[in-house]
Design an enzyme around this catalytic site. Structure first.
Site, PDB file in Angstrom:
ATOM      1  N   GLU A   1      -8.455   0.821 -15.957  1.00  0.00           N
ATOM      2  CA  GLU A   1      -8.188   1.521 -14.685  1.00  0.00           C
ATOM      3  C   GLU A   1      -6.772   2.109 -14.684  1.00  0.00           C
ATOM      4  O   GLU A   1      -6.560   3.263 -14.304  1.00  0.00           O
ATOM      5  CB  GLU A   1      -8.327   0.559 -13.498  1.00  0.00           C
ATOM      6  CG  GLU A   1      -9.757   0.244 -13.091  1.00  0.00           C
ATOM      7  CD  GLU A   1     -10.407   1.396 -12.300  1.00  0.00           C
ATOM      8  OE1 GLU A   1      -9.751   2.426 -12.098  1.00  0.00           O
ATOM      9  OE2 GLU A   1     -11.575   1.236 -11.915  1.00  0.00           O
TER      10      GLU A   1
ATOM     11  N   LYS B   1      -3.296  -5.179  -6.963  1.00  0.00           N
ATOM     12  CA  LYS B   1      -3.569  -5.695  -5.624  1.00  0.00           C
ATOM     13  C   LYS B   1      -4.825  -6.540  -5.636  1.00  0.00           C
ATOM     14  O   LYS B   1      -5.826  -6.097  -6.210  1.00  0.00           O
ATOM     15  CB  LYS B   1      -3.754  -4.511  -4.672  1.00  0.00           C
ATOM     16  CG  LYS B   1      -4.057  -4.863  -3.241  1.00  0.00           C
ATOM     17  CD  LYS B   1      -4.368  -3.611  -2.472  1.00  0.00           C
ATOM     18  CE  LYS B   1      -4.808  -3.993  -1.083  1.00  0.00           C
ATOM     19  NZ  LYS B   1      -5.316  -2.861  -0.339  1.00  0.00           N
TER      20      LYS B   1
ATOM     21  N   LYS C   1     -17.267  -4.443  -0.764  1.00  0.00           N
ATOM     22  CA  LYS C   1     -16.713  -3.280  -1.470  1.00  0.00           C
ATOM     23  C   LYS C   1     -16.824  -3.431  -2.991  1.00  0.00           C
ATOM     24  O   LYS C   1     -16.081  -2.820  -3.742  1.00  0.00           O
ATOM     25  CB  LYS C   1     -15.260  -3.066  -1.024  1.00  0.00           C
ATOM     26  CG  LYS C   1     -15.128  -2.820   0.487  1.00  0.00           C
ATOM     27  CD  LYS C   1     -13.736  -2.337   0.894  1.00  0.00           C
ATOM     28  CE  LYS C   1     -13.672  -2.037   2.390  1.00  0.00           C
ATOM     29  NZ  LYS C   1     -12.365  -1.463   2.810  1.00  0.00           N
TER      30      LYS C   1
ATOM     31  N   LYS D   1      -7.287  -2.598  -8.237  1.00  0.00           N
ATOM     32  CA  LYS D   1      -7.502  -3.185  -6.918  1.00  0.00           C
ATOM     33  C   LYS D   1      -8.808  -3.960  -6.926  1.00  0.00           C
ATOM     34  O   LYS D   1      -9.865  -3.414  -7.247  1.00  0.00           O
ATOM     35  CB  LYS D   1      -7.539  -2.090  -5.852  1.00  0.00           C
ATOM     36  CG  LYS D   1      -7.849  -2.622  -4.459  1.00  0.00           C
ATOM     37  CD  LYS D   1      -7.718  -1.561  -3.401  1.00  0.00           C
ATOM     38  CE  LYS D   1      -8.154  -2.117  -2.058  1.00  0.00           C
ATOM     39  NZ  LYS D   1      -7.995  -1.130  -0.985  1.00  0.00           N
TER      40      LYS D   1
ATOM     41  N   SER E   1      -2.416  -9.033   3.093  1.00  0.00           N
ATOM     42  CA  SER E   1      -2.446  -9.685   4.403  1.00  0.00           C
ATOM     43  C   SER E   1      -2.830 -11.166   4.335  1.00  0.00           C
ATOM     44  O   SER E   1      -2.236 -11.994   5.022  1.00  0.00           O
ATOM     45  CB  SER E   1      -3.416  -8.934   5.312  1.00  0.00           C
ATOM     46  OG  SER E   1      -4.704  -8.861   4.718  1.00  0.00           O
TER      47      SER E   1
ATOM     48  N   TYR F   1       4.381  -7.568   3.947  1.00  0.00           N
ATOM     49  CA  TYR F   1       4.634  -7.663   5.385  1.00  0.00           C
ATOM     50  C   TYR F   1       5.891  -8.485   5.654  1.00  0.00           C
ATOM     51  O   TYR F   1       6.437  -8.453   6.750  1.00  0.00           O
ATOM     52  CB  TYR F   1       3.421  -8.297   6.085  1.00  0.00           C
ATOM     53  CG  TYR F   1       2.145  -7.505   5.859  1.00  0.00           C
ATOM     54  CD1 TYR F   1       1.833  -6.415   6.675  1.00  0.00           C
ATOM     55  CD2 TYR F   1       1.275  -7.804   4.797  1.00  0.00           C
ATOM     56  CE1 TYR F   1       0.688  -5.661   6.460  1.00  0.00           C
ATOM     57  CE2 TYR F   1       0.131  -7.065   4.568  1.00  0.00           C
ATOM     58  CZ  TYR F   1      -0.152  -5.999   5.396  1.00  0.00           C
ATOM     59  OH  TYR F   1      -1.282  -5.238   5.164  1.00  0.00           O
TER      60      TYR F   1
END
Ligand code: PBG
Length: 328
Positions: free
Chosen positions: A237, A252, A221, A198, A278, A317
């Protein structure tokens, strides 16, 4: 090597029937995980301005979305909560609330359509007043204290009936801790879908509006999410998460990271998912609204691209809209 003029590749594209016959990849409803935003204040729905067509849903509407997913043949829904700001605090103490919004949604959705898999995010950001995914102390996100909170959160979700635990926090070692805790508590059949690779991405902006964490987010982040410049690190990872017990792995964001999807699938031969996030959704909708692209075609083309890259499924979505399009 075949060459022109004895070979003419356009022969294989001349008509719809031959194009269908030679098609290498297809998108089906079973490839999709529908990402759904829920809210404890939606009455019964409220629009997300930066994501036209997406609404925050009440618990009752979330239950209806599970029925809709079943009817459309969508195998699973991933839920993301927007909770009342007055319930957020420094520690994210509502993240494991057994009477909270997430627990209520899981139960209502499993009651309404038990055939649909329910996937829950494990991370503190919907519940913290600083918008970070972990425990914040003196400007640092603390790894191991965060894991303790994530374990509490995941056990609450499993207790409520969640099928798939999906840690999206990017702390080191959380998958192993979650697997051990789930097994200890008798949840050995609960799956783990790890947000393994991510990235610290600009494409999460509309999501943070949707769950109400963007205004308060302090800083970025980058100390826990990955640097968009890196590939080898993504494989490390993923390798660690598989070693720790992940059943499925995720990359992601989606479209800008298809190289990672392809490499992860080829390297590990694990069930591999991509999250069309998104911002990817918002870009297509915004360009469509301006008449700059055909949004429906862009939606279908982008989803198919994940399949071509090797993804076993896509969190999106667009899921119900894409299935409606597939069904004509
Ligand atoms: C946070 C989380 C994020 C998303 C899912 N879980 C955003 C973030 O890391 O800030 C993004 C989803 C999207 O953009 O659609 N744990």
């Amino acid at each position: 090597m075949a060459s022109y003029p004895s070979t003419r590749l356009r022969r294989l594209r001349a008509n719809d029937w031959i194009r269908r016959l030679v098609r290498e990849n297809t998108l089906t409803p079973a490839d999709l995980i529908w990402t759904v935003i829920v809210s404890d204040r939606a009455d019964p729905t409220e629009p997300v301005p930066s994501m036209p067509g997406v609404e925050r849903l009440s618990v009752a509407e979330a239950a209806k979305s599970a029925v809709r997913a079943r009817d459309l043949g969508i195998p699973a829904i991933a839920i993301f909560p927007n909770i009342d700001p007055s319930l957020k605090d420094e520690e994210g103490s509502r993240a494991d609330d057994p009477a909270g919004l997430v627990a209520q949604c899981i139960k209502a959705m499993k009651d309404a359509a038990p055939e649909v898999g329910i996937i829950c995010d494990v991370a503190l950001d919907p519940f913290t007043n600083h918008g970070h995914d972990g425990v914040l102390e003196n400007g640092q996100i603390l790894n191991d204290p965060t894991i303790d909170r994530l374990v509490d959160q995941a056990l609450m979700q499993a207790e409520a009936g969640c099928d798939v635990i999906a840690p999206s926090d990017m702390m080191d070692g959380r998958v192993g801790a979650l697997r051990a805790a789930l097994d200890d508590e008798g949840f050995e059949n609960v799956l783990i879908l790890s947000y393994a690779a991510k990235y610290a991405s600009a494409f999460y902006g509309p999501y943070r509006d949707a769950i109400g964490s963007s205004a308060a987010l302090q800083g970025d982040k980058k100390t826990y999410q990955m640097d968009p410049a890196n590939t080898d690190e993504a494989l490390r990872e993923v390798a660690m998460d598989i070693e720790e017990g992940a059943d499925m792995v995720m990359v992601k964001p989606g479209l800008p990271y298809l190289d990672i999807v392809a490499r992860v699938k080829a390297e590990f031969e694990m069930p591999t998912y991509a999250f069309q996030v998104s911002g990817e959704y918002a870009m297509i909708k915004a360009a469509d609204a301006n008449g700059w692209i055909d949004g429906e075609r862009a939606m279908m083309e982008s989803l198919l691209a994940f399949k071509r890259a090797g993804a076993d499924g896509i969190l999106s979505y667009f899921a119900p809209f894409a299935v409606e399009k597939l069904n004509g």
